[in-house]
Design a protein around this motif. Structure first.
Motif, PDB file in Angstrom:
ATOM      1  N   THR A 130      -2.300   7.522   3.597  1.00  0.00           N
ATOM      2  CA  THR A 130      -2.294   6.061   3.709  1.00  0.00           C
ATOM      3  C   THR A 130      -1.813   5.621   5.086  1.00  0.00           C
ATOM      4  N   LEU A 155       0.828  -1.211   0.000  1.00  0.00           N
ATOM      5  CA  LEU A 155       0.000   0.000   0.000  1.00  0.00           C
ATOM      6  C   LEU A 155       0.859   1.258   0.000  1.00  0.00           C
ATOM      7  N   SER A 193       1.175   4.244  -2.852  1.00  0.00           N
ATOM      8  CA  SER A 193       1.020   5.686  -2.609  1.00  0.00           C
ATOM      9  C   SER A 193       2.234   6.461  -3.101  1.00  0.00           C
TER      10      SER A 193
END
Length: 315
Positions: free
Chosen positions: A232, A194, A198
């Motif tokens: 995030t 993740l 980002s």
């Protein structure tokens, strides 16, 4: 002047919906199976929550005649249990350790990977870091227990270094530490995906402008990469706070034994013993429901705090 009637607006809306359905019928059909699976395996089983308020046994109906309703009796029994302080302490301790020592590792790893200029080495490192996530927990725990046994590699190495080493399998103080390290090692590569995503969404012109201004690599990380990752990071932190009362119960069940129950027993393992092994289904459901409500409360508090101070939140 006559005002248009309401059905005309509804007609326009229905025309738009029918056109949208016709244009995107393939996508809606693709969504049918996942939605059906979510409904069957996530929402339908929620009807079983009612047994937390009953004296349920296998074969009895959830509703109708023969159901013995006991209200909040199982919740009170769980909270007043002799084991409740111990399992709550162990659950919080191990989750705090994983949060403090493990939450930042995927972030640093993602930033480090992004700074590697050799694409082949970067891909190799990324692939190697993902591999532990795909290894069965049973295999990982079996290997680790053999390493820390009396004749294991780690124990023998410590003895060669002149330390008085014995099997860590029976060490109550060591269990939270090697559980935390094993959990971090198995998941940090996968959790970094993740953060890498980002980073990849950052506009390259920002780095180009920073290069023209003479910014160093650390300055670009500090003022461009990290702020872009912050939404995030905050969202992942909110989810981590919500999971403070949950643990990797599968790994703990495979790691622990009767000698380390004092520091290894958590809410998940306790509910497993009482529910599946002890047959106390109503009691286990009540314990799980109560912990679920506490977890939601933690998520709500963390989300509200993040929205107030950082302007980032889930909702």
């Amino acid at each position: 002047m006559r005002k248009p009637k309401l059905p005309l607006k509804r007609s326009k809306d229905s025309t738009y919906l029918s056109r949208d359905l016709k244009d995107n019928v393939e996508y809606y059909c693709m969504m049918l199976i996942p939605l059906a699976l979510i409904f069957v395996f996530s929402y339908l089983p929620m009807s079983g929550i009612v047994i937390a308020f009953q004296n349920y046994s296998v074969g009895k109906p959830f509703f109708g005649k023969g159901v013995e309703w006991v209200g909040l009796e199982h919740f009170k029994t769980f909270v007043s249990s002799y084991y409740f302080p111990r399992i709550l302490r162990n659950t919080l301790l191990m989750n705090i350790m994983c949060l403090v020592f493990g939450f930042w590792i995927p972030i640093v790893f993602a930033i480090t990977l992004n700074e590697i200029r050799n694409s082949k080495f970067r891909k190799f490192t990324q692939t190697v870091s993902y591999m532990p996530n795909f290894i069965s927990t049973v295999v990982v725990v079996g290997m680790f227990l053999s390493f820390i046994a009396d004749d294991g590699i780690i124990t023998q190495l410590l003895r060669l270094l002149g330390m008085e080493a014995k099997s860590l399998n029976t060490s109550q103080a060591a269990f939270p530490w090697y559980y935390t390290l094993l959990n971090i090692w198995k998941s940090f590569g996968w959790n970094s995906i993740l953060f890498l995503a980002s980073i990849s969404s950052i506009d390259p012109t920002l780095y180009e402008s920073a290069d023209l201004d003479g910014a160093t690599r650390m300055q670009k990380i500090r003022y461009i990469t990290f702020p872009s990752m912050l939404p995030t990071i905050i969202i992942q932190l909110i989810f981590a706070m919500g999971g403070m009362l949950g643990s990797n119960s599968d790994m703990i069940l495979l790691l622990y034994n009767s000698a380390v129950l004092e520091t290894a027993d958590v809410i998940g393992t306790y509910v497993y013993r009482e529910t599946l092994m002890g047959g106390m289904y109503s009691y286990g459901t009540a314990a799980g429901l109560l912990m679920g409500l506490f977890s939601f409360t933690l998520v709500y508090i963390a989300n509200r705090t993040a929205r107030k101070h950082m302007d980032y939140s889930i909702w």
